[in-house]
Design an enzyme around this catalytic site. Structure first.
Site, mmCIF file in Angstrom:
data_model
loop_
_atom_site.group_PDB
_atom_site.id
_atom_site.type_symbol
_atom_site.label_atom_id
_atom_site.label_comp_id
_atom_site.label_asym_id
_atom_site.label_seq_id
_atom_site.Cartn_x
_atom_site.Cartn_y
_atom_site.Cartn_z
ATOM 1 N N LYS A 26 3.299 17.268 2.372
ATOM 2 C CA LYS A 26 2.822 16.024 2.995
ATOM 3 C C LYS A 26 1.560 15.532 2.313
ATOM 4 C CE LYS A 26 4.572 16.183 7.663
ATOM 5 N NZ LYS A 26 4.597 17.275 8.613
ATOM 6 N N MET A 107 6.027 22.623 12.706
ATOM 7 C CA MET A 107 4.667 22.516 13.234
ATOM 8 C C MET A 107 4.413 21.077 13.665
ATOM 9 S SD MET A 107 2.944 25.057 10.502
ATOM 10 C CE MET A 107 4.211 25.171 9.263
ATOM 11 N N HIS A 456 15.828 16.582 15.525
ATOM 12 C CA HIS A 456 15.723 17.971 15.054
ATOM 13 C C HIS A 456 17.101 18.599 14.872
ATOM 14 C CE1 HIS A 456 15.198 22.350 15.722
ATOM 15 N NE2 HIS A 456 14.164 22.169 14.910
ATOM 16 N N CYS A 837 33.133 43.661 -9.552
ATOM 17 C CA CYS A 837 34.232 43.210 -8.693
ATOM 18 C C CYS A 837 34.001 43.561 -7.228
ATOM 19 C CB CYS A 837 35.559 43.779 -9.180
ATOM 20 S SG CYS A 837 35.655 45.568 -9.010
HETATM 21 C C1 PEP Z 1 34.227 48.488 -4.801
HETATM 22 O O1 PEP Z 1 34.098 49.656 -4.442
HETATM 23 O O2 PEP Z 1 33.278 47.734 -5.001
HETATM 24 C C2 PEP Z 1 35.568 47.936 -4.988
HETATM 25 C C3 PEP Z 1 35.721 46.725 -5.471
HETATM 26 O O3 PEP Z 1 36.591 48.678 -4.540
HETATM 27 P P1 PEP Z 1 37.019 48.761 -2.997
HETATM 28 O O4 PEP Z 1 36.230 47.755 -2.265
HETATM 29 O O5 PEP Z 1 38.470 48.469 -2.990
HETATM 30 O O6 PEP Z 1 36.692 50.162 -2.689
#
Ligand code: PEP
Ligand code: MG
Length: 884
Positions: A26, A107, A456, A837
């Site tokens: 501000k 505030m 709000h 993954c």
């Molecule tokens: C992991 O362990 O991150 C994974 C991808 O395998 P899962 O979740 O199938 O154990």
């Protein structure tokens, strides 16, 4: 203005945007507008440093602050010709907080500060309007009492309501000077009773108290909740702005309003906002009276509108960003009170970013940077299926887009508690305040009976990406009874409601929703993000349908195809169970031969859907007894039905086998590659199915790129043994087919030991994939299945852990192991492919970490792909700054 060498106070004309950290948003905005020559009421900013110093010196002003405030007041007096504390042309000020980033409603503002019985008399003389000055004093006492002295504002509202009843009037404007005088006297009584102190008359004391209250509010519960939710640091402090009052309530040629330079709902490039004539300060924002759309100001006050529009354009161009403006009109003269980047819905954020690039105002990088991953996420949220028949029970203002169903809760606490138990909740309130934030954040949607598009509720919902319908005036809400009535219908706490924030409709019961969509603007933004990011974005998918979906969302590969799902579907389970019951390898192989063509079809479908792109297929991972879950019930059922002896014997064998396979800690037991070592024929069948599917596709002219992943390796010997056997299988299948395909063998990094020995492992593995779900379990020694529902959330609440490490990667522990593994992996094999993954592959903060350690890709659910794409671009831009 510095008295002891340290400058705590800056006049608006002495600041600028570069001082945002010191002056707050501000303060910096007021400074910019002042230096740009706009009509800003004179004022000054007390710095964020002063706020921090105040806390450091045990809640007292740091040396020099008071004298600098006094000097700044003299400066304003000379600019305005008014005098602070004098009954002769009195100077009145507003006191507002203003942190580095705006925290809407966190505030509150104290208005009309400087009034007491003498200065009020001066104001009456000046304006010739006793009612006006008594109302002004009433507002000040009320604001100061609630904001500075911490008295529940409802006590003051109750006095006004009771007085109206006594004098038989319904609206505030009908109250006379005498009425306000009576009301103010009662306010002071409440203050004396509740706080034990006499209302301060000395304007200097009032100001010092208000400044302290602003500082303290930085550490108020609602501000802390907000910062925790948005992961903002707690050590920024807030600045405090003291500014000459201008009055929007001096009659019908006065007014006050807020406006956005573009529509904050959809990003449409038109001035969007509201104003109220003859109203002061927070009347618009608080949403108590229903304001007029800004476009009608064009007719009411054409020249003011024109002037305002010009400032709006100038400010947007100056900041190259959509602005949220506050203004007041005092007796026909326009004053600009605030400019800041406007909060907006996710759809608007994306549209505005793309439009600003197309208008040549910002770069593509800036556009990508400005759209948060959470906003992209919100775009993917559900809306009402267009083919569904709906019968709204009420309609309000469509304040924040998206739709959701849930059970009605009338208080923030109820909403938060129910949400904790996994319920979908719709928070229904007359209006919301910052104290409701925790309940709002936990809800699926917000519904209020009062307030406008800048109330709000609307602002916070947009920011959270939650659907909201506000100002639904037909709802008669009785919070204490836990009901609302609308057109003779009564809805109670716990009833199911659907709220459509895109249309403003409210429906009783559930309405079919369809998933969110990638709009053309979002697609455009994601394409720009793709040009920026280095990390590839892959997806986890187990079926051809999921793989196609992933591809349509821009997946550059499949980072994890879990094959266990394929063992459970349809008619496969009995074959898998036969295989598990087999007493000899030969019997087991027989069952596996029956599974082979089924698996081959599975892989054929996925590899085909992902032609030309890599597909990481993980060999069977879970403990075998998971495929015998529920066999006890099966046996009990058969017994109850007097089934034939053969069926009973089979069921009994399954139970016996399940008991034999029972493990105390199955997650640390016979699973992953250990299974592949003990029963090599299972993995052999899977590898045969993969290679045969790829060969078949090749024969059809389709390029398949399978990558075979061996899970849960902790020791190189495990990998070597499993991998060498499987390479032989792959070679044999190709030899038999008289053809070859491209494929890789690799492994998951799910155990600390694997990470610490990744160099050795990478001599064999052609790729590494961090399974951070297991890696987090094994690093912390915390069982995810047991911990998340029990102690882990407590850990986070109590601040033992900053967040749930299964959602946001723990950089110091799990991350450190990843870094070691990635470095060793690359040293051992410079073209090794490394990705992630686990669930973290779709989390923006974790993606940022993956960028910093140079992974090749992140892989998460197909639905997370747009989020991963933008987060990977953000990570790259961040990394770019760091590398510079
Ligand atoms: C992991 O362990 O991150 C994974 C991808 O395998 P899962 O979740 O199938 O154990
Ligand atoms: Mg795992």
């Amino acid at each position: 203005m510095s008295s002891n060498g340290h400058q705590w106070v800056y006049a608006f004309r002495d600041g600028d945007e570069s001082m945002r950290n010191l002056l707050g948003g501000k303060g910096a905005g007021s400074a910019e507008m002042t230096t740009a020559g706009m009509p800003v009421p004179p004022g000054f900013t007390i710095t964020t440093e002063a706020c921090l110093a105040y806390f450091e010196s045990n809640e007292s002003f740091p040396e020099g602050l008071q004298s600098q405030i006094d000097a700044a007041l003299i400066d304003i007096e000379s600019q305005t010709g008014k005098n602070f504390g004098s009954s002769d042309n009195p100077l009145l000020v507003s006191v507002r907080s203003g942190a580095r980033v705006s925290m809407p409603g966190m505030m509150d503002t104290v208005l009309n500060l400087g009034l007491n019985t003498q200065t009020m008399a001066g104001l009456t003389e000046l304006t010739g309007d006793e009612r006006f000055s008594k109302d002004a004093y009433r507002r000040f006492v009320q604001g100061f009492g609630s904001i500075v002295l911490g008295i529940d504002s409802r006590a003051f509202e109750a006095v006004i309501e009771a007085h109206k009843e006594t004098v038989q009037k319904t609206e505030d404007p009908e109250l006379t000077a005498e009425d306000w005088e009576t009301v103010t006297a009662q306010f002071k009584d409440i203050i004396r009773r509740e706080s034990g102190e006499v209302f301060p008359d000395d304007p200097r004391e009032q100001l010092a108290r208000a400044v302290q209250a602003v500082f303290k509010s930085w550490n108020g519960k609602r501000a802390i909740d907000y910062r925790n939710f948005h992961r903002l640091p707690h050590d920024w402090g807030t600045a405090c702005n003291v500014q000459t009052m201008v009055f929007g309530n001096m009659g019908e040629r006065s007014g006050t309003g807020v406006a956005f330079t573009r529509d904050p709902n959809d990003g449409n490039p038109v001035l969007y906002g509201e104003y109220l004539l003859n109203a002061q300060g927070e009347d618009v924002v608080a949403g108590v009276r229903t304001p007029q759309p800004i476009s009608t100001l064009q007719n009411a006050m054409p020249s003011v509108y024109k002037e305002f529009q010009a400032y709006a354009e100038k400010l947007e161009s100056h900041y190259t960003e959509m602005q949220d403006l506050e203004f007041t009109i005092e007796d026909g003269k326009l004053f600009m009170l605030q400019t800041r980047a406007g909060k907006r819905s996710p759809a608007a954020a994306i549209r505005i970013a793309v439009d600003l690039v197309n208008e040549g105002k910002i770069t593509k990088e800036t556009a990508v940077q400005r759209v948060e991953a959470t906003q992209v996420d919100a775009m993917l949220h559900p809306r009402i299926d267009g083919t569904a028949k709906i019968s709204p029970i009420a309609q309000g203002l469509n304040a924040s887009p998206g739709a959701a169903s849930g059970t009605v809760a009338f208080t923030a606490d109820t909403a938060a508690t129910r949400a904790e138990n996994g319920d979908a909740v719709i928070l229904v309130r007359p209006e919301t305040s910052p104290d409701d934030f925790h309940g709002m954040a936990a809800s699926q949607a917000i519904l209020t009976s009062r307030g406008g598009a800048t109330s709000h509720a609307a602002i916070v919902a947009r920011q959270l990406g939650l659907p909201a319908v506000v100002g639904c005036e037909n709802l008669l809400i009785d919070v204490s009874a836990g009901t609302f009535r609308v057109d003779g219908l009564e809805v109670s706490d716990g009833d199911v409601l659907t709220v459509d924030g895109s249309t403003g409709n409210v429906m009783l019961g559930e309405v079919p929703l369809i998933p969110g969509e990638v709009t053309p603007e979002l697609e455009q933004l994601l394409e720009w993000a793709d040009d920026i990011r280095r990390l590839e974005t892959w997806a986890n998918a187990d079926t051809p349908v999921e793989a196609e979906l992933a591809r349509s969302y821009g997946a550059q590969g499949i980072g994890l195809c879990r094959t266990e799902h394929m063992f459970r579907e349809g008619n496969r389970l009995p074959i898998v169970q036969d295989m598990i019951l087999a007493e000899t390898e030969e019997e087991r192989r027989k069952s596996l031969t029956r599974l082979l063509p089924i698996q081959r079809d599975d892989f054929y479908g996925i590899l085909k859907a992902m032609h030309d792109l890599p597909v990481v297929i993980r060999l069977l991972d879970p403990p075998l007894h998971e495929f015998l879950a529920g066999v006890e019930n099966e046996l009990a059922d058969l017994e109850a039905r007097d089934a034939n002896a053969e069926d009973l014997a089979l069921a009994q064998r399954k139970v016996t086998r399940a008991n034999e396979l029972h493990e105390a800690n199955p997650m640390l037991g016979l699973r992953g590659c250990r299974l592949g070592l003990i029963y090599p024929e299972i993995y052999e069948m899977q590898v045969r199915a993969i290679i045969e599917a790829a060969l078949q596709l090749k024969a059809e002219g389709v390029r398949a790129r399978p990558e075979i992943m061996i899970p849960l390796v902790s020791h190189i010997a495990e990998l070597k043994t499993v991998e060498s056997g499987l390479r032989e299988t792959a070679a044999a299948v190709q030899r038999d087919a008289g053809d070859e395909i491209e494929f890789k063998f690799g492994t998951m990094m799910e155990v600390p030991r694997a990470c610490l020995t990744a160099g050795e492992i990478s001599a064999t593995a052609e790729f590494l994939s961090f399974g951070t779900n297991d890696l987090t379990q094994t690093t912390f020694g915390i069982s995810r299945d047991d911990a998340e529902g029990r102690f882990l959330l407590r850990y986070v609440e109590d601040g033992i852990l900053p967040e749930n490490p299964f959602q946001v990667l723990d950089r110091a522990g799990v991350g450190a192991l990843m870094e070691i593994a990635a470095r060793a992996g690359r040293t051992a094999r410079n073209d090794i492919e490394i990705g992630i993954c686990g669930e973290h592959g779709g989390d923006p903060s974790s993606i940022e970490f993956c960028e910093s350690i140079g992974l090749d890709y992140v892989s998460a659910s197909p639905y997370r792909l747009p989020v991963s794409r933008i987060a990977a671009a953000h990570a790259r831009l961040e990394q770019g700054f760091r590398d510079r």
